[in-house]
Design a protein around this motif. Structure first.
Motif, PDB file in Angstrom:
ATOM      1  N   GLU A   1       4.294 -60.080  17.314  1.00  0.00           N
ATOM      2  CA  GLU A   1       4.140 -59.833  18.746  1.00  0.00           C
ATOM      3  C   GLU A   1       2.945 -58.926  18.995  1.00  0.00           C
TER       4      GLU A   1
ATOM      5  N   GLN B   1      -0.097 -52.687  21.444  1.00  0.00           N
ATOM      6  CA  GLN B   1       0.794 -52.542  20.290  1.00  0.00           C
ATOM      7  C   GLN B   1       0.894 -53.877  19.550  1.00  0.00           C
TER       8      GLN B   1
ATOM      9  N   THR C   1       3.083 -55.794  16.295  1.00  0.00           N
ATOM     10  CA  THR C   1       4.142 -55.748  15.283  1.00  0.00           C
ATOM     11  C   THR C   1       3.960 -56.925  14.338  1.00  0.00           C
ATOM     12  N   TRP C   2       4.413 -56.755  13.073  1.00  0.00           N
ATOM     13  CA  TRP C   2       4.223 -57.801  12.074  1.00  0.00           C
ATOM     14  C   TRP C   2       5.282 -57.710  10.986  1.00  0.00           C
TER      15      TRP C   2
ATOM     16  N   ARG D   1       4.436 -51.732  12.554  1.00  0.00           N
ATOM     17  CA  ARG D   1       4.085 -51.571  13.967  1.00  0.00           C
ATOM     18  C   ARG D   1       2.867 -50.675  14.061  1.00  0.00           C
TER      19      ARG D   1
ATOM     20  N   VAL E   1      -0.073 -49.037  17.068  1.00  0.00           N
ATOM     21  CA  VAL E   1      -0.335 -48.812  18.488  1.00  0.00           C
ATOM     22  C   VAL E   1      -1.761 -48.298  18.659  1.00  0.00           C
TER      23      VAL E   1
ATOM     24  N   ASP F   1      -1.324 -47.396  12.424  1.00  0.00           N
ATOM     25  CA  ASP F   1      -0.045 -47.784  11.846  1.00  0.00           C
ATOM     26  C   ASP F   1       0.986 -46.671  12.040  1.00  0.00           C
TER      27      ASP F   1
ATOM     28  N   SER G   1       4.348 -47.301  11.274  1.00  0.00           N
ATOM     29  CA  SER G   1       5.518 -47.967  10.686  1.00  0.00           C
ATOM     30  C   SER G   1       6.434 -47.007   9.946  1.00  0.00           C
TER      31      SER G   1
END
Length: 229
Positions: free
Chosen positions: A7, A51, A53-54, A63, A65, A81, A83
């Protein structure tokens, strides 16, 4: 396994890119700070906060941003990152002879919070912490010897050479930890100690000032001073 973007969200406007449209977006190389765009870029402002996400195979999802859209070059850059969680513990560790266990306060910081000095968020143990007003670490030779004797059980009386003239007594000579850290992630260290300002040793006609030594397995930048002509 390849990283799969799940996303892309504009945190400023709440607009979302997902589903089949994500096939137009991919990370540049093996990093997660820049995304390249195939086809038309979203109609977002360059100041919007993006942002991403993967997923990365069986690993936990990622994630990032703080992305910024560059329509002209068809990229999203500046992604940070977020995350993983970062932790830092800091304080002063008291050590010293059994009769005075807080003779030396070692300023310690242990953590993996990304910073200018630690951009990758490595786990670092710093025994010379000066962040946020921390005092750093200095040790008197007499207290250091007393602590070593307390740990080893040695009761031998130590005779220090006497001070001379206006020089400091050797037993009260203070050593300052300019750098004393161990990077657990990279397995690197820097141990750099030097006598504290105002501490001098006198032996006859000789005076030793700013004595110190350094042991490290990391590159060191040596300051140079221009010579006036």
């Amino acid at each position: 396994m390849a990283i799969t973007i799940t996303e892309i969200k504009n945190l400023t406007s709440s607009a979302i890119v997902d589903g089949a449209d994500l096939t137009n977006f991919s990370f540049k190389g093996t990093t997660t700070d820049t995304i390249t765009i195939k086809g038309d870029a979203p109609d977002w402002k360059p100041t919007d906060n993006i942002q991403v996400t993967w997923t990365d195979g069986a690993k936990a999802g990622g994630r990032a941003v703080n992305g910024m859209l560059d329509k002209e070059n068809k990229t999203i850059t500046g992604l940070v990152d977020v995350s993983k969680y970062s932790v830092s513990v800091n304080g002063q560790l008291g050590i010293g002879p059994d009769t005075k266990p807080d003779a030396v306060l070692v300023s310690v910081r242990i953590g993996n919070i990304p910073s200018e000095k630690n951009p990758k968020g490595d786990l670092i143990i710093d025994f010379s912490d000066k962040q946020d007003g921390a005092p750093g670490t200095s040790i008197k030779l007499n207290d250091l010897v007393g602590w070593i004797q307390g740990k080893s059980g040695d009761k031998t009386a130590v005779s220090f050479p006497p001070g001379q003239g206006d020089g400091k007594d050797i037993k009260d000579y203070e050593i300052e930890f300019k750098e004393f850290y161990y990077n657990v992630t990279q397995n690197t260290f820097d141990f750099n100690v030097q006598s504290k300002d105002g501490n001098e040793m006198k032996f006859g006609n000789f005076t030793i000032k700013k004595a110190g030594f350094r042991v490290t397995n990391t590159p060191v930048t040596v300051a140079t001073k221009a010579i006036e002509k």
